[in-house]
Design an enzyme around this catalytic site. Structure first.
Site, PDB file in Angstrom:
ATOM      1  CG  ASN A   1      -6.596  -0.588   1.629  1.00 42.36           C
ATOM      2  OD1 ASN A   1      -5.958  -0.233   0.645  1.00 42.36           O
ATOM      3  ND2 ASN A   1      -6.014  -1.031   2.722  1.00 42.36           N
TER       4      ASN A   1
ATOM      5  CB  CYS B   1      -0.949   0.000   1.186  1.00 43.44           C
ATOM      6  SG  CYS B   1      -2.061  -1.394   1.166  1.00 43.44           S
TER       7      CYS B   1
ATOM      8  CG  HIS C   1      -2.933   3.597   2.128  1.00 45.24           C
ATOM      9  ND1 HIS C   1      -3.602   3.239   0.976  1.00 45.24           N
ATOM     10  CD2 HIS C   1      -3.000   2.506   2.952  1.00 45.24           C
ATOM     11  CE1 HIS C   1      -4.043   2.005   1.099  1.00 45.24           C
ATOM     12  NE2 HIS C   1      -3.695   1.536   2.291  1.00 45.24           N
TER      13      HIS C   1
END
Ligand code: COA
Length: 312
Positions: free
Chosen positions: A269, A111, A239
Protein backbone atom coordinates in the site's frame (compact mmCIF):
# COMPACT_ATOMS: atom_id res chain seq x y z
CA UNK A 1 -13.28 22.63 -20.57
CA UNK A 2 -12.33 19.33 -18.95
CA UNK A 3 -8.98 17.83 -18.02
CA UNK A 4 -7.56 14.85 -19.91
CA UNK A 5 -4.70 12.70 -18.69
CA UNK A 6 -2.09 12.94 -21.45
CA UNK A 7 0.92 11.35 -19.76
CA UNK A 8 1.89 9.16 -16.82
CA UNK A 9 5.10 8.43 -14.93
CA UNK A 10 6.27 6.70 -11.79
CA UNK A 11 9.30 6.02 -9.63
CA UNK A 12 9.90 3.48 -6.88
CA UNK A 13 12.93 2.89 -4.65
CA UNK A 14 15.46 0.35 -5.84
CA UNK A 15 15.44 -1.66 -2.64
CA UNK A 16 12.88 -4.47 -2.59
CA UNK A 17 11.81 -6.01 0.71
CA UNK A 18 10.26 -9.47 0.38
CA UNK A 19 7.74 -10.81 2.91
CA UNK A 20 10.37 -13.33 4.05
CA UNK A 21 12.64 -10.46 5.12
CA UNK A 22 9.88 -8.91 7.26
CA UNK A 23 9.33 -12.34 8.84
CA UNK A 24 12.88 -12.03 10.23
CA UNK A 25 11.98 -8.77 12.01
CA UNK A 26 8.51 -9.55 13.43
CA UNK A 27 6.53 -12.71 14.17
CA UNK A 28 4.78 -13.24 10.84
CA UNK A 29 5.15 -15.35 7.70
CA UNK A 30 5.09 -14.94 3.95
CA UNK A 31 2.00 -17.19 3.85
CA UNK A 32 0.08 -15.05 6.41
CA UNK A 33 0.87 -11.79 4.59
CA UNK A 34 -0.04 -13.24 1.17
CA UNK A 35 -3.28 -14.71 2.39
CA UNK A 36 -4.51 -11.68 4.40
CA UNK A 37 -3.28 -8.90 2.09
CA UNK A 38 -2.06 -10.23 -1.28
CA UNK A 39 1.23 -8.37 -0.82
CA UNK A 40 4.39 -10.28 -1.84
CA UNK A 41 6.99 -7.52 -1.68
CA UNK A 42 7.35 -3.74 -1.47
CA UNK A 43 9.92 -1.10 -2.41
CA UNK A 44 11.48 0.70 0.55
CA UNK A 45 13.41 3.96 0.31
CA UNK A 46 17.13 3.73 0.93
CA UNK A 47 18.33 7.21 0.06
CA UNK A 48 15.33 8.12 -2.09
CA UNK A 49 12.94 10.73 -0.62
CA UNK A 50 9.35 11.74 -1.27
CA UNK A 51 10.65 14.80 -3.16
CA UNK A 52 13.22 12.89 -5.24
CA UNK A 53 10.73 10.19 -6.27
CA UNK A 54 8.00 12.75 -6.99
CA UNK A 55 10.36 14.74 -9.23
CA UNK A 56 11.43 11.67 -11.21
CA UNK A 57 7.81 10.51 -11.63
CA UNK A 58 6.88 14.04 -12.78
CA UNK A 59 9.69 14.17 -15.36
CA UNK A 60 8.64 10.78 -16.73
CA UNK A 61 4.98 11.88 -16.97
CA UNK A 62 5.96 15.12 -18.76
CA UNK A 63 8.13 13.17 -21.16
CA UNK A 64 5.30 10.72 -21.80
CA UNK A 65 2.86 13.58 -22.49
CA UNK A 66 5.35 15.53 -24.63
CA UNK A 67 4.84 18.57 -22.40
CA UNK A 68 7.63 20.89 -21.27
CA UNK A 69 7.79 21.57 -17.50
CA UNK A 70 7.60 25.30 -18.25
CA UNK A 71 4.09 24.82 -19.69
CA UNK A 72 2.74 23.52 -16.34
CA UNK A 73 0.61 26.08 -14.52
CA UNK A 74 -0.57 23.97 -11.56
CA UNK A 75 1.40 21.34 -9.63
CA UNK A 76 -0.18 19.46 -6.74
CA UNK A 77 1.56 16.79 -4.69
CA UNK A 78 -0.65 14.50 -2.63
CA UNK A 79 1.41 13.23 0.28
CA UNK A 80 1.32 12.52 4.00
CA UNK A 81 4.93 11.43 4.35
CA UNK A 82 7.24 14.04 2.92
CA UNK A 83 10.80 14.67 3.99
CA UNK A 84 9.99 18.39 3.99
CA UNK A 85 7.10 20.46 5.37
CA UNK A 86 8.12 24.00 4.38
CA UNK A 87 8.54 24.68 1.55
CA UNK A 88 5.90 22.32 0.29
CA UNK A 89 6.88 19.12 -1.48
CA UNK A 90 5.24 20.60 -4.59
CA UNK A 91 7.54 23.67 -4.48
CA UNK A 92 10.57 21.39 -4.09
CA UNK A 93 9.44 19.38 -7.12
CA UNK A 94 8.89 22.63 -9.05
CA UNK A 95 12.52 23.56 -8.33
CA UNK A 96 13.81 20.14 -9.40
CA UNK A 97 11.92 20.02 -12.68
CA UNK A 98 12.00 23.77 -13.51
CA UNK A 99 8.21 24.17 -13.70
CA UNK A 100 8.67 27.89 -13.17
CA UNK A 101 5.15 29.04 -14.08
CA UNK A 102 3.34 26.54 -11.86
CA UNK A 103 1.32 27.34 -8.76
CA UNK A 104 2.39 24.64 -6.30
CA UNK A 105 0.88 23.17 -3.17
CA UNK A 106 0.51 19.91 -1.27
CA UNK A 107 -2.67 18.10 -0.42
CA UNK A 108 -3.07 15.60 2.42
CA UNK A 109 -6.08 13.33 2.26
CA UNK A 110 -4.12 10.20 3.25
CA UNK A 111 -4.67 7.33 0.81
CA UNK A 112 -7.42 9.31 -0.97
CA UNK A 113 -4.91 12.11 -1.65
CA UNK A 114 -4.30 11.45 -5.33
CA UNK A 115 -8.03 11.24 -6.10
CA UNK A 116 -8.75 14.50 -4.24
CA UNK A 117 -5.80 16.21 -5.99
CA UNK A 118 -6.96 14.96 -9.41
CA UNK A 119 -10.48 16.26 -8.69
CA UNK A 120 -9.04 19.60 -7.55
CA UNK A 121 -7.19 19.93 -10.87
CA UNK A 122 -10.41 19.15 -12.75
CA UNK A 123 -12.18 21.90 -10.79
CA UNK A 124 -9.40 24.41 -11.58
CA UNK A 125 -9.58 23.49 -15.27
CA UNK A 126 -13.36 23.79 -15.47
CA UNK A 127 -13.12 27.19 -13.71
CA UNK A 128 -10.65 28.31 -16.39
CA UNK A 129 -7.88 28.71 -13.78
CA UNK A 130 -5.36 26.34 -15.33
CA UNK A 131 -4.56 24.60 -18.61
CA UNK A 132 -1.77 22.13 -17.92
CA UNK A 133 -1.31 20.49 -14.56
CA UNK A 134 0.82 17.87 -12.86
CA UNK A 135 -0.84 15.70 -10.24
CA UNK A 136 1.58 13.65 -8.19
CA UNK A 137 1.09 11.13 -5.40
CA UNK A 138 4.33 10.44 -3.51
CA UNK A 139 5.04 8.67 -0.23
CA UNK A 140 7.84 7.41 1.97
CA UNK A 141 5.61 5.52 4.38
CA UNK A 142 8.57 3.46 5.59
CA UNK A 143 9.63 6.52 7.64
CA UNK A 144 6.29 6.44 9.50
CA UNK A 145 6.12 2.68 9.94
CA UNK A 146 6.83 0.95 13.24
CA UNK A 147 8.92 -1.95 11.99
CA UNK A 148 8.23 -3.83 15.23
CA UNK A 149 4.42 -3.71 14.75
CA UNK A 150 3.40 -6.72 12.66
CA UNK A 151 -0.16 -5.45 12.23
CA UNK A 152 0.99 -2.47 10.12
CA UNK A 153 4.56 -3.00 8.87
CA UNK A 154 3.54 -5.77 6.47
CA UNK A 155 1.19 -3.46 4.57
CA UNK A 156 3.03 -0.39 3.36
CA UNK A 157 5.55 0.57 0.67
CA UNK A 158 7.19 3.66 -0.83
CA UNK A 159 6.92 5.23 -4.30
CA UNK A 160 5.53 7.99 -6.48
CA UNK A 161 3.25 8.30 -9.49
CA UNK A 162 2.37 11.32 -11.59
CA UNK A 163 -0.04 12.31 -14.33
CA UNK A 164 -0.14 15.29 -16.68
CA UNK A 165 -3.66 16.69 -17.08
CA UNK A 166 -4.37 19.05 -20.01
CA UNK A 167 -7.47 21.14 -20.63
CA UNK A 168 -9.49 20.31 -23.72
CA UNK A 169 -12.97 19.79 -25.09
CA UNK A 170 -14.83 16.69 -23.93
CA UNK A 171 -17.67 15.24 -21.90
CA UNK A 172 -17.73 16.23 -18.27
CA UNK A 173 -17.81 13.29 -15.89
CA UNK A 174 -18.77 13.47 -12.22
CA UNK A 175 -16.45 13.32 -9.24
CA UNK A 176 -17.56 12.47 -5.72
CA UNK A 177 -15.64 13.03 -2.48
CA UNK A 178 -16.47 12.29 1.17
CA UNK A 179 -14.78 12.78 4.55
CA UNK A 180 -15.70 11.62 8.05
CA UNK A 181 -13.41 13.06 10.72
CA UNK A 182 -15.35 11.30 13.49
CA UNK A 183 -13.71 8.04 12.39
CA UNK A 184 -10.19 9.47 12.30
CA UNK A 185 -9.09 7.15 15.12
CA UNK A 186 -9.30 4.14 12.77
CA UNK A 187 -6.09 5.12 10.96
CA UNK A 188 -3.84 7.87 12.25
CA UNK A 189 -0.33 9.11 12.81
CA UNK A 190 0.47 12.05 15.07
CA UNK A 191 3.09 14.53 13.98
CA UNK A 192 6.66 13.69 14.97
CA UNK A 193 7.36 17.40 15.56
CA UNK A 194 7.31 16.75 19.32
CA UNK A 195 10.05 14.83 21.13
CA UNK A 196 8.53 11.43 20.53
CA UNK A 197 8.83 9.51 17.25
CA UNK A 198 5.30 8.76 16.01
CA UNK A 199 4.14 5.91 13.76
CA UNK A 200 1.06 4.89 11.78
CA UNK A 201 -1.56 3.25 14.00
CA UNK A 202 -4.56 1.44 12.64
CA UNK A 203 -7.62 -0.55 13.58
CA UNK A 204 -7.26 -2.95 10.65
CA UNK A 205 -10.69 -4.51 10.92
CA UNK A 206 -12.50 -1.17 11.14
CA UNK A 207 -10.63 0.15 8.09
CA UNK A 208 -11.34 -3.08 6.25
CA UNK A 209 -15.09 -2.89 6.97
CA UNK A 210 -15.17 0.80 6.01
CA UNK A 211 -13.45 0.10 2.67
CA UNK A 212 -15.61 -2.84 1.61
CA UNK A 213 -18.79 -0.88 2.40
CA UNK A 214 -17.92 2.63 1.22
CA UNK A 215 -15.95 1.90 -1.96
CA UNK A 216 -18.76 0.04 -3.78
CA UNK A 217 -21.21 2.64 -2.43
CA UNK A 218 -19.27 5.64 -3.79
CA UNK A 219 -18.63 3.88 -7.12
CA UNK A 220 -22.39 3.24 -7.47
CA UNK A 221 -23.01 6.89 -6.55
CA UNK A 222 -20.61 8.23 -9.20
CA UNK A 223 -21.98 5.83 -11.85
CA UNK A 224 -25.56 6.91 -11.11
CA UNK A 225 -24.50 10.52 -11.40
CA UNK A 226 -22.80 9.80 -14.77
CA UNK A 227 -25.82 7.77 -15.91
CA UNK A 228 -23.57 4.78 -16.51
CA UNK A 229 -23.69 1.19 -15.29
CA UNK A 230 -20.93 -1.07 -14.04
CA UNK A 231 -20.88 -2.76 -17.46
CA UNK A 232 -20.01 0.54 -19.20
CA UNK A 233 -16.70 0.70 -17.32
CA UNK A 234 -13.50 -0.73 -18.81
CA UNK A 235 -11.38 -0.50 -15.66
CA UNK A 236 -11.93 0.33 -12.01
CA UNK A 237 -8.61 1.73 -10.78
CA UNK A 238 -8.78 1.45 -7.00
CA UNK A 239 -6.40 2.51 -4.28
CA UNK A 240 -4.18 -0.52 -3.75
CA UNK A 241 -4.58 -1.42 -0.08
CA UNK A 242 -5.44 -5.09 0.12
CA UNK A 243 -6.34 -7.86 -2.36
CA UNK A 244 -9.27 -8.94 -0.18
CA UNK A 245 -10.72 -5.42 -0.32
CA UNK A 246 -10.48 -5.45 -4.13
CA UNK A 247 -12.13 -8.90 -4.27
CA UNK A 248 -14.93 -7.75 -1.97
CA UNK A 249 -15.52 -4.64 -4.11
CA UNK A 250 -15.66 -6.78 -7.27
CA UNK A 251 -18.22 -9.05 -5.62
CA UNK A 252 -20.42 -6.19 -4.41
CA UNK A 253 -20.30 -4.49 -7.82
CA UNK A 254 -20.97 -7.87 -9.47
CA UNK A 255 -18.08 -7.37 -11.89
CA UNK A 256 -15.17 -9.59 -12.94
CA UNK A 257 -11.96 -9.12 -10.99
CA UNK A 258 -10.11 -8.64 -14.32
CA UNK A 259 -11.72 -5.20 -14.60
CA UNK A 260 -10.18 -4.18 -11.26
CA UNK A 261 -6.44 -4.36 -11.97
CA UNK A 262 -4.01 -4.81 -9.08
CA UNK A 263 -0.31 -4.27 -8.56
CA UNK A 264 -0.29 -4.23 -4.75
CA UNK A 265 1.49 -7.60 -4.82
CA UNK A 266 4.65 -5.80 -5.95
CA UNK A 267 4.37 -2.49 -4.07
CA UNK A 268 2.17 -2.94 -0.98
CA UNK A 269 0.00 0.00 0.00
CA UNK A 270 1.76 3.17 -1.22
CA UNK A 271 -1.07 5.47 -0.07
CA UNK A 272 -1.52 8.44 -2.42
CA UNK A 273 1.02 7.00 -4.89
CA UNK A 274 -0.93 3.81 -5.54
CA UNK A 275 -3.48 5.02 -8.11
CA UNK A 276 -0.99 6.93 -10.33
CA UNK A 277 1.51 4.03 -10.04
CA UNK A 278 -1.14 1.65 -11.32
CA UNK A 279 -2.30 4.07 -14.05
CA UNK A 280 1.30 4.34 -15.25
CA UNK A 281 1.70 0.57 -15.31
CA UNK A 282 -1.57 0.09 -17.25
CA UNK A 283 -0.77 2.93 -19.67
CA UNK A 284 2.80 1.84 -20.40
CA UNK A 285 1.69 -1.79 -20.67
CA UNK A 286 -0.73 -0.76 -23.45
CA UNK A 287 -3.83 -1.83 -21.50
CA UNK A 288 -5.42 1.64 -21.54
CA UNK A 289 -6.85 2.67 -24.89
CA UNK A 290 -8.18 6.08 -25.86
CA UNK A 291 -11.95 6.25 -25.43
CA UNK A 292 -12.14 3.71 -22.58
CA UNK A 293 -14.21 4.73 -19.56
CA UNK A 294 -12.41 4.38 -16.26
CA UNK A 295 -13.44 4.83 -12.65
CA UNK A 296 -10.85 5.93 -10.10
CA UNK A 297 -11.69 5.20 -6.45
CA UNK A 298 -9.71 6.14 -3.36
CA UNK A 299 -10.21 5.52 0.36
CA UNK A 300 -8.24 5.81 3.56
CA UNK A 301 -7.41 7.88 6.62
CA UNK A 302 -9.66 10.73 7.57
CA UNK A 303 -11.66 8.74 7.00
CA UNK A 304 -11.90 9.88 3.41
CA UNK A 305 -13.14 8.29 0.20
CA UNK A 306 -14.27 9.21 -3.29
CA UNK A 307 -14.57 8.23 -6.94
CA UNK A 308 -14.28 9.85 -10.37
CA UNK A 309 -15.25 8.79 -13.85
CA UNK A 310 -12.98 9.70 -16.76
CA UNK A 311 -12.62 8.96 -20.44
CA UNK A 312 -9.05 7.87 -21.25
N1 COA B 1 1.34 -11.96 10.99
C1 COA B 1 0.77 -12.94 11.69
N2 COA B 1 -0.28 -12.75 12.49
C2 COA B 1 -0.77 -11.50 12.58
C3 COA B 1 -0.21 -10.42 11.87
C4 COA B 1 0.89 -10.70 11.06
N3 COA B 1 1.50 -9.75 10.32
N4 COA B 1 -0.92 -9.30 12.13
C5 COA B 1 -1.88 -9.66 12.99
N5 COA B 1 -1.79 -10.99 13.26
C6 COA B 1 -2.63 -11.80 14.15
C7 COA B 1 -3.36 -11.01 15.19
O1 COA B 1 -2.55 -10.79 16.32
C8 COA B 1 -4.53 -11.90 15.48
O2 COA B 1 -4.12 -12.90 16.34
P1 COA B 1 -5.12 -13.46 17.48
O3 COA B 1 -6.28 -14.07 16.73
O4 COA B 1 -4.28 -14.46 18.19
O5 COA B 1 -5.49 -12.28 18.31
C9 COA B 1 -4.82 -12.54 14.13
O6 COA B 1 -3.64 -12.40 13.35
C10 COA B 1 -5.97 -11.91 13.39
O7 COA B 1 -5.80 -10.48 13.41
P2 COA B 1 -6.77 -9.52 12.67
O8 COA B 1 -6.36 -8.12 12.95
O9 COA B 1 -8.18 -9.95 13.00
O10 COA B 1 -6.44 -9.91 11.15
P3 COA B 1 -7.20 -9.49 9.86
O11 COA B 1 -7.70 -10.68 9.16
O12 COA B 1 -8.18 -8.38 10.14
O13 COA B 1 -6.02 -8.92 8.99
C11 COA B 1 -5.20 -6.79 8.26
C12 COA B 1 -5.29 -7.78 9.41
C13 COA B 1 -4.47 -5.58 8.77
C14 COA B 1 -4.43 -7.47 7.14
C15 COA B 1 -6.64 -6.44 7.79
O14 COA B 1 -7.43 -6.05 8.88
C16 COA B 1 -6.64 -5.35 6.77
O15 COA B 1 -6.12 -5.50 5.70
N6 COA B 1 -7.27 -4.22 7.11
C17 COA B 1 -7.31 -3.06 6.22
C18 COA B 1 -6.01 -2.33 6.35
C19 COA B 1 -5.79 -1.33 5.27
O16 COA B 1 -5.97 -1.61 4.13
N7 COA B 1 -5.37 -0.14 5.69
C20 COA B 1 -5.07 0.93 4.81
C21 COA B 1 -6.30 1.49 4.19
S1 COA B 1 -5.93 2.84 3.21
Amino acid sequence: MIGKITGTGSCVPERIVENQEIAKWVETSDAWIRERTGVLRRHIADGETTVSMAAIAAKRALNNAGVDAKEIDLLIVATLSSNIIVPSTACEVQKEIHAERAVCFDLNAACTGFLFAYNTVQAYISAGMCEKALVIGAETLSDMTDWTDRSTCILFGDGAGAVVVEAGEGDFYPMIMHSNGKKGHALFCRSSLGKQREYIQMDGQEVFKFAVRKVPEVISEVLRSAQLTVNDIDFFVLHQANQRIVQAVAKRLKTEISRIPMNLMEYGNTSSASIPLLLDELHRGGRLKRGQIIVLAGFGGGLSWGASVLKW
